[in-house]
Design a protein around this motif. Structure first.
Motif, PDB file in Angstrom:
ATOM      1  N   ALA A 262       0.836  -1.207   0.000  1.00  0.00           N
ATOM      2  CA  ALA A 262       0.000   0.000   0.000  1.00  0.00           C
ATOM      3  C   ALA A 262       0.870   1.257   0.000  1.00  0.00           C
ATOM      4  CB  ALA A 262      -0.930   0.000   1.207  1.00  0.00           C
ATOM      5  N   ARG A 265       2.474   1.734  -3.440  1.00  0.00           N
ATOM      6  CA  ARG A 265       1.524   2.270  -4.416  1.00  0.00           C
ATOM      7  C   ARG A 265       1.262   3.753  -4.185  1.00  0.00           C
ATOM      8  NH1 ARG A 265      -2.860  -2.561  -3.657  1.00  0.00           N
ATOM      9  NH2 ARG A 265      -2.033  -4.036  -5.172  1.00  0.00           N
TER      10      ARG A 265
ATOM     11  N   THR B 136     -18.414  -8.014  -6.128  1.00  0.00           N
ATOM     12  CA  THR B 136     -18.975  -6.751  -6.631  1.00  0.00           C
ATOM     13  C   THR B 136     -20.274  -6.429  -5.891  1.00  0.00           C
ATOM     14  OG1 THR B 136     -18.105  -7.459  -8.769  1.00  0.00           O
ATOM     15  CG2 THR B 136     -19.526  -5.521  -8.760  1.00  0.00           C
ATOM     16  N   GLN B 139     -19.521  -5.362  -2.283  1.00  0.00           N
ATOM     17  CA  GLN B 139     -19.008  -3.985  -2.203  1.00  0.00           C
ATOM     18  C   GLN B 139     -20.137  -2.969  -2.327  1.00  0.00           C
ATOM     19  OE1 GLN B 139     -16.039  -3.625  -5.234  1.00  0.00           O
ATOM     20  NE2 GLN B 139     -14.454  -4.613  -4.012  1.00  0.00           N
ATOM     21  N   ILE B 148     -18.575   1.188   5.689  1.00  0.00           N
ATOM     22  CA  ILE B 148     -17.391   1.465   4.889  1.00  0.00           C
ATOM     23  C   ILE B 148     -16.284   0.450   5.127  1.00  0.00           C
ATOM     24  CG2 ILE B 148     -15.696   3.225   4.324  1.00  0.00           C
ATOM     25  CD1 ILE B 148     -18.566   3.998   3.605  1.00  0.00           C
ATOM     26  N   ILE B 151     -16.312  -2.488   2.873  1.00  0.00           N
ATOM     27  CA  ILE B 151     -16.486  -2.233   1.450  1.00  0.00           C
ATOM     28  C   ILE B 151     -15.543  -3.056   0.586  1.00  0.00           C
ATOM     29  CG2 ILE B 151     -14.948  -0.351   0.755  1.00  0.00           C
ATOM     30  CD1 ILE B 151     -17.438   1.157  -0.160  1.00  0.00           C
ATOM     31  N   SER B 218     -13.322  -3.482 -11.984  1.00  0.00           N
ATOM     32  CA  SER B 218     -13.269  -2.361 -11.043  1.00  0.00           C
ATOM     33  C   SER B 218     -13.361  -2.868  -9.609  1.00  0.00           C
ATOM     34  CB  SER B 218     -14.419  -1.386 -11.307  1.00  0.00           C
ATOM     35  OG  SER B 218     -14.384  -0.936 -12.638  1.00  0.00           O
ATOM     36  N   ALA B 219     -14.257  -3.849  -9.409  1.00  0.00           N
ATOM     37  CA  ALA B 219     -14.436  -4.405  -8.071  1.00  0.00           C
ATOM     38  C   ALA B 219     -13.136  -5.047  -7.591  1.00  0.00           C
ATOM     39  CB  ALA B 219     -15.567  -5.432  -8.073  1.00  0.00           C
ATOM     40  N   LYS B 221     -10.128  -4.436  -8.593  1.00  0.00           N
ATOM     41  CA  LYS B 221      -9.109  -3.398  -8.371  1.00  0.00           C
ATOM     42  C   LYS B 221      -9.307  -2.749  -6.994  1.00  0.00           C
ATOM     43  CE  LYS B 221      -8.368  -0.479 -11.997  1.00  0.00           C
ATOM     44  NZ  LYS B 221      -8.517   0.856 -12.648  1.00  0.00           N
ATOM     45  N   LEU B 222     -10.559  -2.387  -6.703  1.00  0.00           N
ATOM     46  CA  LEU B 222     -10.852  -1.771  -5.403  1.00  0.00           C
ATOM     47  C   LEU B 222     -10.495  -2.734  -4.274  1.00  0.00           C
ATOM     48  CD1 LEU B 222     -12.024   0.638  -3.869  1.00  0.00           C
ATOM     49  CD2 LEU B 222     -14.272  -0.398  -4.055  1.00  0.00           C
ATOM     50  N   ALA B 224      -8.260  -5.105  -4.356  1.00  0.00           N
ATOM     51  CA  ALA B 224      -6.798  -5.229  -4.268  1.00  0.00           C
ATOM     52  C   ALA B 224      -6.206  -4.033  -3.526  1.00  0.00           C
ATOM     53  CB  ALA B 224      -6.196  -5.332  -5.670  1.00  0.00           C
ATOM     54  N   ILE B 225      -6.737  -2.854  -3.798  1.00  0.00           N
ATOM     55  CA  ILE B 225      -6.222  -1.642  -3.151  1.00  0.00           C
ATOM     56  C   ILE B 225      -6.563  -1.658  -1.658  1.00  0.00           C
ATOM     57  CG2 ILE B 225      -6.514   0.863  -2.995  1.00  0.00           C
ATOM     58  CD1 ILE B 225      -6.845   0.855  -6.060  1.00  0.00           C
ATOM     59  N   GLU B 228      -4.725  -4.276   0.586  1.00  0.00           N
ATOM     60  CA  GLU B 228      -3.340  -3.911   0.898  1.00  0.00           C
ATOM     61  C   GLU B 228      -3.301  -2.735   1.868  1.00  0.00           C
ATOM     62  OE1 GLU B 228      -0.655  -5.499   0.414  1.00  0.00           O
ATOM     63  OE2 GLU B 228      -1.494  -7.037  -0.878  1.00  0.00           O
ATOM     64  N   GLU B 229      -4.220  -1.779   1.689  1.00  0.00           N
ATOM     65  CA  GLU B 229      -4.222  -0.635   2.607  1.00  0.00           C
ATOM     66  C   GLU B 229      -4.576  -1.106   4.023  1.00  0.00           C
ATOM     67  OE1 GLU B 229      -5.643   3.130   1.188  1.00  0.00           O
ATOM     68  OE2 GLU B 229      -4.001   2.949  -0.240  1.00  0.00           O
ATOM     69  N   PHE B 232      -1.510  -2.421   5.582  1.00  0.00           N
ATOM     70  CA  PHE B 232      -0.661  -1.314   6.046  1.00  0.00           C
ATOM     71  C   PHE B 232      -1.168  -0.755   7.369  1.00  0.00           C
ATOM     72  CE2 PHE B 232      -0.457   3.267   6.613  1.00  0.00           C
ATOM     73  CZ  PHE B 232       0.900   3.422   6.816  1.00  0.00           C
ATOM     74  N   TRP B 233      -2.482  -0.500   7.439  1.00  0.00           N
ATOM     75  CA  TRP B 233      -3.037   0.136   8.638  1.00  0.00           C
ATOM     76  C   TRP B 233      -2.894  -0.758   9.868  1.00  0.00           C
ATOM     77  CZ3 TRP B 233      -3.427   5.039   9.001  1.00  0.00           C
ATOM     78  CH2 TRP B 233      -3.760   5.808   7.892  1.00  0.00           C
ATOM     79  N   LYS B 235      -0.453  -2.874  10.408  1.00  0.00           N
ATOM     80  CA  LYS B 235       0.955  -2.773  10.799  1.00  0.00           C
ATOM     81  C   LYS B 235       1.221  -1.418  11.475  1.00  0.00           C
ATOM     82  CE  LYS B 235       5.526  -3.192   8.616  1.00  0.00           C
ATOM     83  NZ  LYS B 235       6.036  -2.061   7.839  1.00  0.00           N
TER      84      LYS B 235
END
Lengths: 449, 449
Positions: A262, A265, B136, B139, B148, B151, B218-219, B221-222, B224-225, B228-229, B232-233, B235
């Motif tokens: 993340a 990116r 999809t 989400q 949220i 999501i 699109s689903a 991709k969202l 995947a993003i 990963e985020e 990160f959060w 950690k």
């Protein structure tokens, strides 16, 4: 006070949209949204300490009926005692010349026109009537198109542009106008389902509202979350820049690799905002892979020693880069030669001057771990031995009459992007041997058949 | 190889879903999705190195026709040579007893049943047929409901549960079954629009697909993003925990205030995953405000000196907490008294024993900046002067026969949550005066009328 008026004032307060003394150019189409906007700004003129209101009607030249709408706009603003200026723009030819969709071209021209008026009048703000239902539509539109970065939607304040209806839904706007008996016109292009936004508005949102009548609250919540997360990422990426970027703007590979996906990116997107998600992913995958070179249509990626070089263009030649460990050797297949190094003491000063042309000596305060052997890059500079002034490597090649086809393959012995030796051609001025009693690094190349 | 089979194997590889020797319990309803799942697992049985496949049909007892479906399931699994077990569960009474929606109750019972079978057989995984079109839908459903955090949707691997169809859309699944002539049954509850998910499936998604036929990309991709985020959060929040939490689990106010809003929200959500976005916001706003106390139905917030205390219940009494600067004073309105402090030297040892009851002396290695004066909290402990063993403050009050209505207002002089003085009642054993040549802090209280 009416709930709609409360929400209008709350947005102004929460986002600090209006300051005492502001003079505002209002984008006014005569439709429900901008009618309410103009009405409320007039209603709270003194309360907000405004010093000017000026309505601008932008005729896109796309519909015949726009002229009828202009008449309504003239009447309504006259009634409120607010000056109106009508601006005609040619969206169609602008879209064609700039290769934009009609929607996008209209958007660009509209803001350009409003900003022109604002500057001419010396006004302080531009107000547009975007509201919470627009935000919901925008989010769903971006989601549908897979444009994830834009999913949070627009901001209530962007530069000089303010959006005081940010907290209001379409329903609230219509109900208020009806309650107060305020007339407005209906934009007929709103019902054209070939426009994606209208499909979202008329076909998708009503279905979602059957599941959750307060759909816009969800949109606002998502907006609030993503806006704040973007602020965090901006700050975090700025901090990462300090740790990860070399003075020449390359990315240090090791600390980059240690980031979470993340962070990688977001950091790349921060450095290259115009990149698509796919381009970002290409770079993330390239760093993870064992590859040292990747080239696409408009992008070249290179691992060189400790750094990742991002070159925003396709290179004409194939770049290469190899690590040459001190005490080791490397085969440079592009130039069909082998480079070897060893650390030793010179036997006498004489050895420096009688060395064969395929040998060079370098002396370091602290011995590096490895050299990087690579071909030239755009912007490479070189200080020839015995000189102090840097020359462009390109100019050096031209002056020395090195054939063009050779320039792209000749190996360069480099350390931290400094060129130590144009192998077989000219030594650079760095790390000359100064103390015969100390060890030197000997570099030898052997041209293969 | 067929594209569908490629995507099936890619998901298994990308998310490490199956290891050599796995024995898999497959959730099988006879519908298109789970039919494909069972078919492909059987087809690639040897390739994947599987050592067992076992189908479980869970009859929810909600539809009459389920018995007909059972017969299909029996036939299909027999044809593939895979054992089938039929499990009947009572979703309706479970939903009632657990206060869950039918959908949620069905979900919980299904996984419970599958896990029961897995454990009984000693199998290693549970496979379910969730796919990209489900993602999809999930989400859009979470977005619509404003949930949220959810999501991003489900994961291809959650504990023992694997989802090998993760990369496949509904269309791809149907087309493949048709091409290969593989029969399946149609779940009639799928068309019931009172179920929100079906409304999304049949009314919303087809409209969005008119805008973007590759909506599922699109689903993905969202997903995947956001996946990963979230990593990160997680950690980042763990790192923040080390910096921000006191040993007793309170939050240090200063460093918390210096975080971005996004970090504050994510950190709180990490500490209290069950909290709603609104609860998180309440705490964020409370910290920003000048308030020192907030109480809701199931939550009490307190600023005490340098820390934020989060008490996950409503307190019966009103907690208070004041800073008492060394060299300053504070009015405790709840007890109607003033506390004053000053730093001075004692005149003689005698002063220690002849001091009036409204005075106490404390001696510090390093002088603190302030005390905190507050009333009692659940779990407070106290070491009476001259003793070494901690007692519960509650027990102390009982033993000393302090009237119940007073216990909640009596001010406690505290430092870093240690009780130095139950003001006017008993001194604690901390920071006793040991060196008459050094300065002491004198604390005096004056009861007002």
């Amino acid at each position: 006070m009416h709930k709609v008026e409360q929400k209008f004032l709350k947005a102004i307060k929460d986002f600090n949209l209006i300051s005492e003394g502001d003079k505002i150019v209002v984008a006014f189409s005569g439709g429900a949204d901008s009618t309410l906007l103009l009405y409320l700004l007039k209603e709270f003129y003194n309360y907000l300490g405004l010093k000017g209101l000026y309505a601008v009607y932008v005729n896109h030249g796309l519909r015949e009926s726009a002229f009828k709408d202009e008449e309504f706009a003239r009447g309504f603003t006259a009634g409120l005692g607010i000056p109106l200026e009508i601006k005609k723009v040619d969206v169609k030819s602008f879209a064609k010349s700039q290769k934009l969709s009609l929607e996008e071209a209209g958007r660009v021209l509209r803001y350009k026109t409003l900003e022109g008026v604002r500057q001419r009048l010396g006004y302080t703000k531009i107000a547009t009537a975007h509201h919470l239902s627009d935000l919901t539509e925008t989010q769903l539109l971006f989601y549908t198109r897979g444009s994830i970065a834009g999913i949070k939607g627009f901001q209530p304040k962007e530069g000089m542009v303010i959006r005081p209806l940010f907290y209001l839904t379409k329903e609230e706007i219509y109900r208020y106008l009806e309650e107060k008996g305020i007339p407005h016109i209906e934009d007929e292009t709103n019902t054209d389902l070939t426009i994606a936004r209208n499909r979202i508005r008329h076909k998708v949102i009503p279905q979602l509202k059957l599941i959750n009548p307060s759909l816009e609250d969800s949109a606002l919540k998502l907006w609030a979350i993503l806006s704040e997360e973007n602020k965090f990422w901006k700050k975090h990426s700025e901090e990462l820049k300090k740790k990860l970027l070399t003075p020449s703007g390359d990315i240090l590979l090791k600390p980059f690799s240690e980031l979470t996906t993340a962070e990688q990116r977001r950091f790349l997107k921060h450095l290259y905002p115009q990149w698509s998600f796919e381009t970002v992913e290409t770079v993330v995958r390239f760093v993870k892979s064992s590859k040292t070179f990747w080239a696409g249509e408009n992008l070249t990626l290179l691992k060189e020693g400790e750094v990742l070089k991002i070159i925003p263009s396709r290179l004409e030649f194939k770049p290469y880069a190899y690590k040459l460990p001190i005490g080791g050797e490397v085969f440079v297949k592009e130039a069909n030669l082998v480079l070897k190094t060893r650390v030793r003491k010179l036997t006498s000063e004489k050895e420096l001057f009688t060395k064969p042309p395929n040998v060079e000596f370098f002396q370091f305060e602290t011995l590096p771990e490895f050299f990087t052997v690579r071909n030239r890059r755009e912007g490479d500079r070189f200080v020839p031995f015995g000189r102090k002034k840097e020359v462009k490597l390109k100019d050096f090649f031209i002056k020395e009459k090195i054939p063009k086809h050779l320039r792209d393959t000749i190996p360069l012995l480099t350390l931290a992007n400094k060129i130590l030796w144009i192998v077989g051609i000219r030594r650079g001025n760095f790390f000359a041997v100064k103390d015969l009693n100390k060890e030197v690094v000997e570099v030898v190349y052997e041209q293969l058949d």
